[in-house]
Design a protein around this motif. Structure first.
Motif, short mmCIF file in Angstrom:
data_model
loop_
_atom_site.label_atom_id
_atom_site.label_comp_id
_atom_site.label_asym_id
_atom_site.label_seq_id
_atom_site.Cartn_x
_atom_site.Cartn_y
_atom_site.Cartn_z
N ALA A 175 17.47 0.24 -13.17
CA ALA A 175 16.56 1.14 -13.88
C ALA A 175 16.77 1.47 -15.13
CB ALA A 175 16.12 2.24 -12.96
N LEU A 216 11.40 7.79 -8.68
CA LEU A 216 11.62 6.57 -8.24
C LEU A 216 12.20 6.89 -7.04
CD1 LEU A 216 11.43 3.90 -10.99
CD2 LEU A 216 9.70 4.50 -9.42
N LEU A 220 10.53 8.88 -4.45
CA LEU A 220 9.34 8.15 -3.86
C LEU A 220 9.91 7.15 -2.87
CD1 LEU A 220 7.24 7.11 -6.91
CD2 LEU A 220 6.54 8.43 -5.08
N SER A 221 11.15 6.73 -3.13
CA SER A 221 11.64 5.68 -2.12
C SER A 221 12.28 6.63 -0.96
CB SER A 221 12.88 5.00 -2.91
OG SER A 221 14.17 5.81 -3.04
N LEU A 253 13.82 -2.75 -8.01
CA LEU A 253 14.81 -2.25 -8.55
C LEU A 253 16.09 -1.87 -7.71
CD1 LEU A 253 12.70 0.62 -10.27
CD2 LEU A 253 14.16 -1.20 -11.57
N SER A 254 15.81 -2.00 -6.28
CA SER A 254 17.04 -1.94 -5.11
C SER A 254 17.68 -2.99 -5.33
CB SER A 254 16.23 -1.38 -3.97
OG SER A 254 15.48 -0.33 -4.00
N ALA A 282 6.14 2.31 -13.50
CA ALA A 282 6.42 1.00 -13.87
C ALA A 282 5.49 0.39 -15.16
CB ALA A 282 6.47 0.03 -12.83
N ALA A 294 4.87 5.13 -8.07
CA ALA A 294 5.88 4.04 -8.56
C ALA A 294 5.21 3.00 -9.52
CB ALA A 294 6.52 3.68 -7.09
N ASP A 295 4.30 2.48 -9.25
CA ASP A 295 3.21 1.62 -9.78
C ASP A 295 3.11 2.06 -11.32
OD1 ASP A 295 3.16 -0.48 -8.37
OD2 ASP A 295 1.10 -0.72 -8.43
N PHE A 337 20.78 0.77 -8.22
CA PHE A 337 19.48 0.79 -8.24
C PHE A 337 19.32 1.71 -9.73
CE2 PHE A 337 15.75 3.76 -8.39
CZ PHE A 337 14.94 3.04 -7.66
N VAL A 371 7.94 -2.26 -6.94
CA VAL A 371 8.63 -1.62 -7.76
C VAL A 371 10.03 -1.26 -7.21
CG1 VAL A 371 8.66 0.40 -9.41
CG2 VAL A 371 6.60 -0.98 -9.11
N ILE A 372 9.80 -0.54 -6.32
CA ILE A 372 11.11 -0.10 -5.38
C ILE A 372 11.90 -1.22 -5.09
CG2 ILE A 372 12.00 1.67 -3.87
CD1 ILE A 372 10.36 3.19 -5.71
N LYS A 382 0.75 -1.03 0.13
CA LYS A 382 0.22 -0.19 0.04
C LYS A 382 0.83 1.17 0.09
CE LYS A 382 -4.38 -1.37 0.23
NZ LYS A 382 -4.23 -2.80 -0.12
N THR A 383 2.09 1.06 0.59
CA THR A 383 2.91 2.24 0.65
C THR A 383 4.27 2.07 -0.11
OG1 THR A 383 4.08 1.70 2.70
CG2 THR A 383 2.02 2.99 2.81
N VAL A 384 5.01 3.06 -0.45
CA VAL A 384 6.26 2.84 -0.99
C VAL A 384 7.13 1.90 -0.25
CG1 VAL A 384 8.56 4.31 -1.74
CG2 VAL A 384 6.06 5.19 -2.23
N GLY A 385 7.16 2.18 1.13
CA GLY A 385 7.97 1.17 1.76
C GLY A 385 7.91 -0.17 1.35
N HIS A 412 10.24 8.40 0.58
CA HIS A 412 9.06 8.71 1.30
C HIS A 412 8.53 7.30 1.50
CE1 HIS A 412 10.00 12.99 1.30
NE2 HIS A 412 10.41 13.05 0.21
N PRO A 413 8.93 6.46 2.28
CA PRO A 413 8.20 5.15 2.19
C PRO A 413 6.94 4.99 2.84
CG PRO A 413 10.20 5.27 3.92
CD PRO A 413 10.12 6.61 3.07
N GLU A 414 6.59 6.10 3.49
CA GLU A 414 5.23 6.15 4.11
C GLU A 414 4.27 6.44 2.92
OE1 GLU A 414 7.48 8.42 4.43
OE2 GLU A 414 6.38 10.38 3.94
N GLN A 415 4.46 6.84 1.98
CA GLN A 415 3.33 7.58 1.07
C GLN A 415 2.80 6.09 0.54
OE1 GLN A 415 5.00 10.46 -1.58
NE2 GLN A 415 4.97 12.06 0.32
N PRO A 416 1.65 6.61 -0.37
CA PRO A 416 1.18 5.30 -1.25
C PRO A 416 2.07 5.29 -2.27
CG PRO A 416 -0.22 7.30 -1.17
CD PRO A 416 0.65 7.60 -0.05
N CYS A 417 2.18 3.83 -2.89
CA CYS A 417 3.08 3.59 -3.82
C CYS A 417 2.29 3.45 -5.22
CB CYS A 417 3.62 2.37 -3.62
SG CYS A 417 2.59 0.74 -3.86
#
Lengths: 138, 138
Positions: free
Chosen positions: B54, B67, B70-71, A127-128, B85, B81-82, B50, A123-124, A116-119, B73-78
């Motif tokens: 990519a 990307l 985004l990474s 790639l990592s 991709a 990033a989706d 990374f 995708v991330i 649900k979150t980037v964490g 800020h891991p608390e944000q919805p992903c």
DNA sequence: CTTGAAGCTCTAGTGACTAGAGCAATTACA
DNA sequence: TGTAATTGCTCTAGTCACTAGAGCTTCAAG
């Protein structure tokens, strides 16, 4: 006689691109009107269509230059033209193969993201961490 | 601590390209040795890996920048990033489709040349005359 | 005869590097 | 510790195939 705009409409090559090709020596400098505007013959239209077609097929400008030179000497053997086309075919096939590998990995990456979150986004993470890759690439 | 050469060997990214990425702001400017040479930490190695990964997958540098942001800020919805991709997947599929059309035409062109001289070479004729194309392209 | 589209040249920008010049720092070995 | 090879530094410019914009001139239609 065609203006550069006519030529552009008929071949689908943009006006600045036609001028660029002239600068690069791919098309000859055409006649000019009294007011210094380019005036093209049907022959020049056909050459530009040839170039357009070859570019669409992914031939490099240098290859096109070779093909044009070849076509100016119709009595010579055509092995060289053949070879250029075959090399182009090989490189197209390689690109397809490479892109299919990318497609497979992107499919895996883009469709498996249940986070649900980037964490915890796949995708991330994918790639990592190259270890998550199914196959080698690059 | 890694030198820029170490980093290059470990990630497969060429030394000038690493410096270029720094200039573009894709990787942060690292610490320097007393003699002004770049010294990288493991974290920076991972970020470069990374980026390499990519890029191999065909992501544009701008997409990679997104990307990376985004990474951070891991608390944000992903979803974002989706989306990146998925767009990448779509564009890869389009490229594959396009290249397959090219492959088909090049096959026709390159394998059917029975002429002995350029004058009757199918490669040249096919490029000159779009009407010989089986399918539309461009 | 006027107006607006199309044309002209020239310079500079794009993306993602790559190459080269001309130095300075580091490292390996004796 | 000396020295030579390697690696590093900055900076500029080149690559490919265009594309964009400025500032001007010419052309074609009404």
């Amino acid at each position: 006689m065609f203006s550069i705009g006519d030529l552009s409409r008929r071949t689908g090559v943009k006006v600045p691109t036609i001028r660029y090709y002239e600068q690069m020596g791919l098309v000859a400098a055409p006649e000019r009107s009294e007011g210094n505007q380019r005036r093209y013959s049907r022959q020049e239209l056909e050459r530009l269509a040839f170039i357009r077609h070859a570019r669409d097929l992914g031939f490099a400008v240098e290859d096109i230059r070779s093909l044009i030179e070849l076509s100016a000497h119709p009595e010579q053997p055509c092995g060289h033209a053949d070879r250029i086309a075959e090399e182009q075919l090989i490189s197209v096939r390689e690109k397809i193969a490479q892109l299919k590998r990318l497609e497979a990995e992107l499919e895996r990456i883009a469709t498996c993201c249940n986070g649900k979150t980037v964490g915890d986004c796949y995708v991330i993470r994918a790639l990592s961490d190259h270890a998550l890759c199914a196959d080698e690439h690059g």
